[in-house]
Design an enzyme around this catalytic site. Structure first.
Site, short mmCIF file in Angstrom:
data_model
loop_
_atom_site.label_atom_id
_atom_site.label_comp_id
_atom_site.label_asym_id
_atom_site.label_seq_id
_atom_site.Cartn_x
_atom_site.Cartn_y
_atom_site.Cartn_z
N HIS A 117 0.80 -1.23 0.00
CA HIS A 117 0.00 0.00 0.00
C HIS A 117 0.83 1.27 0.00
O HIS A 117 0.30 2.33 0.31
CB HIS A 117 -0.92 0.03 1.23
CG HIS A 117 -2.07 -0.92 1.16
ND1 HIS A 117 -3.23 -0.64 0.49
CD2 HIS A 117 -2.23 -2.16 1.68
CE1 HIS A 117 -4.07 -1.66 0.60
NE2 HIS A 117 -3.48 -2.60 1.32
N LYS A 154 -8.53 13.78 4.66
CA LYS A 154 -7.69 12.57 4.64
C LYS A 154 -6.62 12.73 5.71
O LYS A 154 -6.50 13.79 6.32
CB LYS A 154 -7.05 12.35 3.27
CG LYS A 154 -6.27 13.55 2.76
CD LYS A 154 -5.76 13.31 1.34
CE LYS A 154 -6.89 13.45 0.36
NZ LYS A 154 -7.01 12.34 -0.57
N ARG A 155 -5.87 11.67 5.93
CA ARG A 155 -4.76 11.74 6.87
C ARG A 155 -3.85 12.91 6.52
O ARG A 155 -3.55 13.15 5.34
CB ARG A 155 -3.99 10.41 6.80
CG ARG A 155 -2.83 10.26 7.72
CD ARG A 155 -2.43 8.79 7.80
NE ARG A 155 -2.26 8.19 6.49
CZ ARG A 155 -1.09 8.05 5.87
NH1 ARG A 155 0.02 8.50 6.45
NH2 ARG A 155 -1.02 7.46 4.69
N LYS A 165 0.52 14.24 0.85
CA LYS A 165 -0.86 14.52 0.44
C LYS A 165 -1.06 16.02 0.18
O LYS A 165 -2.07 16.43 -0.35
CB LYS A 165 -1.83 13.99 1.48
CG LYS A 165 -1.81 12.47 1.59
CD LYS A 165 -2.77 11.96 2.64
CE LYS A 165 -2.68 10.44 2.80
NZ LYS A 165 -3.24 9.69 1.66
N THR A 188 -8.71 6.18 -1.80
CA THR A 188 -10.09 5.70 -1.90
C THR A 188 -11.09 6.82 -1.63
O THR A 188 -12.23 6.73 -2.07
CB THR A 188 -10.35 4.54 -0.92
OG1 THR A 188 -9.93 4.92 0.40
CG2 THR A 188 -9.61 3.29 -1.35
N LYS A 223 -14.88 7.70 -3.38
CA LYS A 223 -16.12 8.02 -2.66
C LYS A 223 -16.71 9.33 -3.15
O LYS A 223 -17.93 9.44 -3.38
CB LYS A 223 -15.84 8.09 -1.16
CG LYS A 223 -15.42 6.78 -0.53
CD LYS A 223 -14.78 6.98 0.84
CE LYS A 223 -14.10 5.69 1.29
NZ LYS A 223 -13.19 5.90 2.43
#
Length: 832
Positions: free
Chosen positions: A378, A569-570, A575, A677, A681
């Protein structure tokens, strides 16, 4: 005396209950069971909406109906003796379970009617359930989606994880800083779980390994003088969607083998008497202890071994129940899927059990192990690949370390035979690093011990084979494959977005709930005026619902007329929440200069948690909150710009956020995100993506078309070309907008009474060795955001884009993902 009709004898040790009539599913039956549990089990006489008992009584009533199907599913599996998969994951981010159970049983309307007769609403029950926050983000939520799809596809898959007493921490924001508070999610009980004390397993730590010769003259090893911990399983039902299949998630809780030394306790040595008990229970106390400390590292390794040892012992117990002590054919009946490197110790632990307990020889045990294990990777970040000090293995897992050394010695011999004299390759591929303090490389252990290694997006899998695992892909190209992630539409559209689900079902029927490709039928409706109007009506309703939630969490009145620009998100540097913040400051700067009327009104929502030991991520949260405080207090921004940091982001929050998002921010540095992911969504619910060619963004853009995706940023190849001469200062100096943003951030305008708090994030961005290359993508991001603003100002165009995103989301269902796993890796036979 007559034999009771409720039971039939099948032997001295087993009494099998006869089948009772199935429970009714109508409102009358649910109301009867609800009042039974409320009064007789929970001992309550008066209904109070602010207490958890409404939810608990309903959950018990629903669980009874799941239990009937659960038992039948387990009996069918045992009778068929079919191949099964055990999915090992250190995280399962399940969220709330009641709504999903009601939908799976098709009794949500019956439950609502039953509660209405008591003057209650189903929302009263939903609101009292705590999130089962047993995960950190996408990895754990993916595992939960996988289980849902496996049950819906009727596949015999059992999840194995840890029952953390405290899940992912609650996040409180105080003066802009993240404050972590415990998440005691079990404090009011958890009515979905069934304790299975009879299936408890002993897990070894410490001690030492010794050699001996067995009665047949074979050399053997045993692990002795160990400090054992009891692993007690708790089972949670995982229902398929309206198909009467209920699979199992088994979570392990740690307990001491002996409660405490009563003699010491009575002598007044209270602390010493209970020390062993406390030490044992600490293993499953907290999700993800801070691994920045030696103690945190040790606890984390204990957790990982605890999970795999208890789970594998349980699998072999089940095997012996059906087949006795003959382990021939084990790999034909069992596949163990490793969700990232956290369960990598399953490889040497299965070897230990086969060698030391089943008395196999090495070659036979290794053959079984390598045919049983399958590994999902991952991450593309080298620093995220787990390694553990050999010294820690020696202390905690001496027998496991012996086996790892033996695996490595034999593997090094394989490499030498394939590439004679290539010592550099030997060094690169060795399970044991050549550092001053040697480490065990867990990803390598997973690859060597598995028959399948998969990435989770097409680009990710390609980059794994070309970069991170190139040596292994050259050695075993047949092992490597791709399985693009997905999400379950049952939770992420049907449950969380009921208004849109009703509209879609009204137009195309409800087959999409189990076949998401059916959403393709929406594409021809994208330009129809009546359908667009209905679509916008649903989205407006969802935006008002989110505004109410944001008000309750932050006290800020969110303007539903604005474009909802969302990044949740985290919190992590790759990111690039900081890149998002740079754009917000750019908009703020423009509005200050009098350009507000030229800017599409925008509400930027950011949410996520930083790991407790991740200083830079916490600095980013602080920076976001400081900028938000200034923007939201500035009257000139009213009607033009809002910035909100949503505290304590979790699954339940996402269930409100993703149906209302207009623009989905997926802006990680190309080549860093494995899949993502959240992007799926949002897309499924009609948000349009702004993003880089990273992870599953590549496939999302391919599915929806480039006209319905706002692309920006350097590609993986372009980043590689620029690395050697990357100069953020030069980039900023050549861009007046960027220079103005940096000047504002450096000026202290957003931190007048807190000098220096922006220094770390700014220095990181300005560093020519910045691995995330944030400055390089600023101009492209700003321009893409302008294109998004222009599109949103054209209501018809934007609505058509929104519809097309939902229509193209079919390939991103975990139903497709799990079918791919089964076709290519697992080869399971579905339940009849």
């Amino acid at each position: 005396m007559n034999k009771p009709e409720s039971a039939s004898g099948v032997g001295a040790d087993h009494i099998e209950l006869l089948q009772t009539p199935p429970l009714e599913m109508d409102a009358d039956a649910l109301l009867q069971d609800f009042t039974h549990y409320f009064g007789r089990t929970l001992g309550r006489r008066t209904i109070r909406k602010n207490l958890p008992f409404i939810y608990q009584a309903l959950a018990f009533s629903v669980r009874d109906r799941l239990m009937e199907r659960w038992n039948k599913t387990n009996m069918a599996r045992e009778r068929s003796d079919s191949r099964r998969v055990c999915y090992l994951s250190l995280e399962f981010l399940m969220g709330r379970l009641l709504r999903n159970a009601l939908l799976s049983l098709d009794i949500e309307d019956s439950a609502a009617e039953a509660l209405n007769r008591l003057g209650l609403s189903l929302e009263d029950a939903y609101d009292r359930e705590h999130d089962a926050g047993l995960g950190n983000g996408g990895l754990g939520r993916l595992a939960a989606c996988f289980l849902d799809s496996c049950a819906t596809l009727r596949l015999p898959v059992t999840g194995y994880g840890i029952r953390y007493r405290y899940g992912m921490f609650h996040q409180r924001i105080e003066n802009g800083y993240q404050i972590e508070e415990p998440d005691p999610w079990l404090r009011e009980g958890f009515p979905w779980e069934i304790e299975r004390i009879e299936l408890a397993q002993r897990v070894h730590f410490g001690g030492h390994s010794e050699s001996y010769v067995d009665l047949d003259g074979h050399p053997r090893h045993r692990w002795v003088n160990t400090h054992d911990v009891l692993a007690v399983p708790y089972d949670i039902p995982i229902p398929g969607y309206q198909n009467d299949i209920v699979n199992t998630l088994r979570l392990w809780s740690a307990s001491a083998t002996d409660e405490f030394d009563l003699e010491e306790f009575n002598a007044g040595e209270y602390t010493d008497a209970v020390a062993a008990k406390n030490a044992a229970e600490n293993i499953t106390m907290v999700l993800y202890p801070n691994a920045a400390t030696v103690g945190g590292q040790e606890l984390r390794l204990r957790q990982q071994y605890f999970l795999v040892s208890a789970s594998l012992q349980d699998m072999l117990r089940d095997w012996r129940f059906r087949h006795g002590e003959n382990y021939e054919g084990l790999a034909d009946k069992l596949c163990v899927q490793l969700n990232d490197t956290h369960p990598a110790l399953a490889v040497p632990e299965l070897m230990r059990l086969l060698l030391d307990t089943a008395n196999m020889d090495w070659d036979e045990a290794w053959s079984v192990t390598r045919q049983t294990m399958a590994y999902t990777n991952h991450t593309l970040l080298p620093e995220a690949l787990e390694v553990w000090p050999v010294s820690l293995f020696e202390k905690l897992l001496p027998r496991i370390l012996e086996i790892v050394y033996e695996i490595n010695a034999r593997f090094i011999s394989e490499i030498s035979d394939r590439w004679p004299g290539d010592n550099e390759r030997l060094r690169r591929m060795s399970l044991i690093s050549s550092d001053a303090e040697p480490n065990v490389r867990m990803a390598y252990l997973s690859i060597i011990g598995s028959f399948s290694v998969n990435g989770v997006a097409a680009l990710h899998s390609q980059l794994l084979q070309q970069g991170l695992f190139r040596d292994f892909a050259e050695m075993w190209p047949e092992k490597f494959n791709n399985k693009t992630n997905g999400v379950t539409q049952r939770r992420w559209l049907r449950a969380c977005n009921p208004a849109l689900a009703r509209l879609i079902t009204h137009k195309i029927g409800d087959a999409w709930i189990t076949d998401l490709n059916q959403l393709e039928q929406l594409a021809p409706l994208a330009e129809q005026q009546d359908f667009q109007q209905q679509w916008r009506g649903v989205r407006a309703e969802n935006k008002l619902r989110l505004a109410k939630f944001v008000k309750s969490r932050t006290g800020i009145d969110l303007d539903p007329a604005m474009i909802y620009d969302v990044q949740v998100k985290r919190i992590h540097e790759y990111k690039r929440q900081f890149l998002n913040l740079l754009h917000v400051v750019h908009l703020y700067d423009r509005i200050q200069r009098g350009e507000g009327d030229a800017i599409t009104p925008r509400a930027v929502l950011i949410g996520g948690k930083a790991a407790p030991g991740y200083v830079m991520a916490k600095d980013i949260i602080k920076a976001i909150n400081n900028v938000a405080r200034v923007i939201n207090a500035d009257k000139r921004m009213k009607g033009h710009l809002q910035l909100i940091f949503i505290p304590d982001y979790n699954v339940s929050a996402m269930e409100l956020i993703c149906p209302a998002a207009d623009l989905s921010e997926q802006i990680s540095t190309a080549g860093k995100e494995a899949s993502g992911t959240g992007n799926m969504k949002f897309m499924m619910n009609g948000a349009v993506t702004i993003g880089t060619l990273d992870g599953a963004n590549v496939e999302i853009r391919e599915a929806v078309g480039e006209d319905n995706f706002f692309l920006f940023g350097l590609t993986v190849d372009q980043i590689a070309m620029q690395r050697s001469h990357y100069d953020p200062q030069q980039i900023i100096a050549a861009d007046d907008d960027f220079a103005s943003v940096v000047k504002l951030l450096k000026s202290g305008h957003f931190n007048r009474f807190e000098p220096g708090i922006f220094d770390n994030v700014l220095l990181a961005m300005l560093n020519p060795h910045d691995p995330w290359m944030t400055a390089a993508d600023f101009r492209g991001f700003v321009d893409a955001q302008q294109r998004a603003s222009d599109a949103y100002s054209d209501s018809k165009r934007w609505t058509a884009m929104s519809i097309r995103n939902s229509a193209a989301s079919g390939r991103f269902s975990t139903d497709r993902t799990m079918q791919n796993y089964n076709d290519d890796i697992w080869h399971l036979q579905a339940f009849d």
